[in-house]
Design a protein around this motif. Structure first.
Motif, PDB file in Angstrom:
ATOM      1  N   ASN A  77       0.849  -1.177   0.000  1.00  0.00           N
ATOM      2  CA  ASN A  77       0.000   0.000   0.000  1.00  0.00           C
ATOM      3  C   ASN A  77       0.892   1.236   0.000  1.00  0.00           C
ATOM      4  N   GLU A  78       0.589   2.175  -0.871  1.00  0.00           N
ATOM      5  CA  GLU A  78       1.444   3.356  -0.994  1.00  0.00           C
ATOM      6  C   GLU A  78       1.095   4.378   0.084  1.00  0.00           C
ATOM      7  N   THR A  79       1.452   4.051   1.311  1.00  0.00           N
ATOM      8  CA  THR A  79       1.256   4.956   2.438  1.00  0.00           C
ATOM      9  C   THR A  79       2.356   6.013   2.431  1.00  0.00           C
ATOM     10  N   GLU A  80       2.193   7.026   3.255  1.00  0.00           N
ATOM     11  CA  GLU A  80       3.227   8.046   3.364  1.00  0.00           C
ATOM     12  C   GLU A  80       4.524   7.430   3.890  1.00  0.00           C
ATOM     13  N   ALA A  81       4.401   6.476   4.815  1.00  0.00           N
ATOM     14  CA  ALA A  81       5.587   5.803   5.350  1.00  0.00           C
ATOM     15  C   ALA A  81       6.312   5.024   4.248  1.00  0.00           C
ATOM     16  N   PHE A  82       5.569   4.365   3.382  1.00  0.00           N
ATOM     17  CA  PHE A  82       6.156   3.612   2.263  1.00  0.00           C
ATOM     18  C   PHE A  82       6.860   4.573   1.308  1.00  0.00           C
ATOM     19  N   ARG A  83       6.183   5.668   0.948  1.00  0.00           N
ATOM     20  CA  ARG A  83       6.784   6.641   0.027  1.00  0.00           C
ATOM     21  C   ARG A  83       8.066   7.219   0.609  1.00  0.00           C
ATOM     22  N   LEU A  84       8.053   7.509   1.893  1.00  0.00           N
ATOM     23  CA  LEU A  84       9.233   8.096   2.526  1.00  0.00           C
ATOM     24  C   LEU A  84      10.414   7.135   2.488  1.00  0.00           C
ATOM     25  N   ALA A  85      10.163   5.859   2.782  1.00  0.00           N
ATOM     26  CA  ALA A  85      11.236   4.872   2.767  1.00  0.00           C
ATOM     27  C   ALA A  85      11.833   4.718   1.372  1.00  0.00           C
ATOM     28  N   VAL A  86      10.987   4.681   0.359  1.00  0.00           N
ATOM     29  CA  VAL A  86      11.458   4.508  -1.021  1.00  0.00           C
ATOM     30  C   VAL A  86      12.241   5.738  -1.478  1.00  0.00           C
TER      31      VAL A  86
END
Length: 284
Positions: free
Chosen positions: A217-226
């Motif tokens: 899921n493209e959460t804000e946490a996922f986007r930040l890590a990537v």
């Protein structure tokens, strides 16, 4: 590609006092075989609803109409929309074609597909303008849960990035974001001569098939890590992720270990699921 197809497009524009608009990134697809194959991939099985991005002079619209149940053609150029209505008057009157004079980056894609009757599969297709390809791919990932696939002509370099395995130079944030939502396959490569005017680079068609459930899921946490990982490609994750989510170095080490990720590697070695596992640690 023979010069006759390109000449036909040039003549159609010339007689109306028109020329390709650089500000819209107009490179008209003139390869009929490529158009046919895109339409087959978009409208397979037959029927369904296709939202076409950047209909231009209808090179793809025509083979789409031969296969899809309904086509919604989006064209932002107010000089080209009347040509489409004239050339495709019959399918418009029959209700099989709707022409939207609008910017595809601003159109509500799902609302457009639903208003067309909603017959499945739902597909997005088109020859994407180079300068907004990233924005349109982002839009595609946003609606991936509600569509069945997308079939896009993109710059060859972009296609290679979407298809790249972890560890390669072409593998990056775009790869991860798109593959979190889609399976990606290359349909064909289109050389510069397949377009008028001839672009400086080659292109490729990719088929993006929605994954249910998504890999991540493209959460804000996922986007930040990537973004942090690929914003500092030469750094190990220990440094690239320093301070991520407000974690201390010890907290990062603990969460990374629990996610099965080594902090001594670079971000380009991680797959989608690796990023998802780290992001999930923050969400807990």
């Amino acid at each position: 590609m023979s010069s006759s197809a390109s000449g036909s497009v040039a003549e159609r524009l010339r007689v109306r006092g028109l020329a390709p608009k650089k500000r819209f990134g107009q490179n008209f697809l003139v390869d009929e075989e490529a158009s046919r194959r895109i339409a087959e991939a978009a409208a397979a099985p037959g029927g369904g609803t296709v939202l076409e991005i950047g209909a231009g002079l209808g090179a793809l619209t025509r083979p789409l109409l031969a296969r899809a149940g309904k086509v919604v053609a989006v064209e932002r150029d107010r000089d080209l929309a009347p040509i489409l209505r004239e050339d495709f008057q019959a399918p418009v009157e029959e209700g099989r074609l709707e022409i939207l004079e609008a910017d595809a980056a601003q159109v509500d894609w799902l609302a457009a597909l639903a208003s067309a009757g909603g017959a499945r599969p739902w597909v997005i297709a088109g020859n994407l303008p180079y300068q907004i390809t990233g924005r349109l791919l982002e839009r595609a990932t946003e609606v991936a849960d509600d569509i069945d696939r997308a079939v896009f002509m993109v710059q060859l370099e972009v296609a290679e990035r979407l298809l790249a395995p972890p560890g390669g130079d072409a593998y990056g944030a775009l790869t991860v974001f798109v593959r979190a939502a889609f399976e990606v396959k290359r349909l064909l490569t289109a050389r510069a001569g397949a377009f008028y005017p001839r672009p400086a680079v080659d292109s490729a068609v990719v088929v993006l098939t929605s994954i249910r459930p998504r890999r991540a899921n493209e959460t804000e946490a996922f986007r930040l890590a990537v973004r942090a990982a690929f914003g500092a490609r030469r750094k190990t994750l220990r440094n690239a992720w320093r301070g991520i989510y407000g974690w201390s170095a010890e907290e990062l080490a603990s969460h990374a270990q629990e996610a099965g990720i080594s902090l001594d590697v670079r971000g380009e070695t991680l797959d989608v699921e690796d990023f998802a596992r780290l992001a999930a640690r923050y969400s807990r």
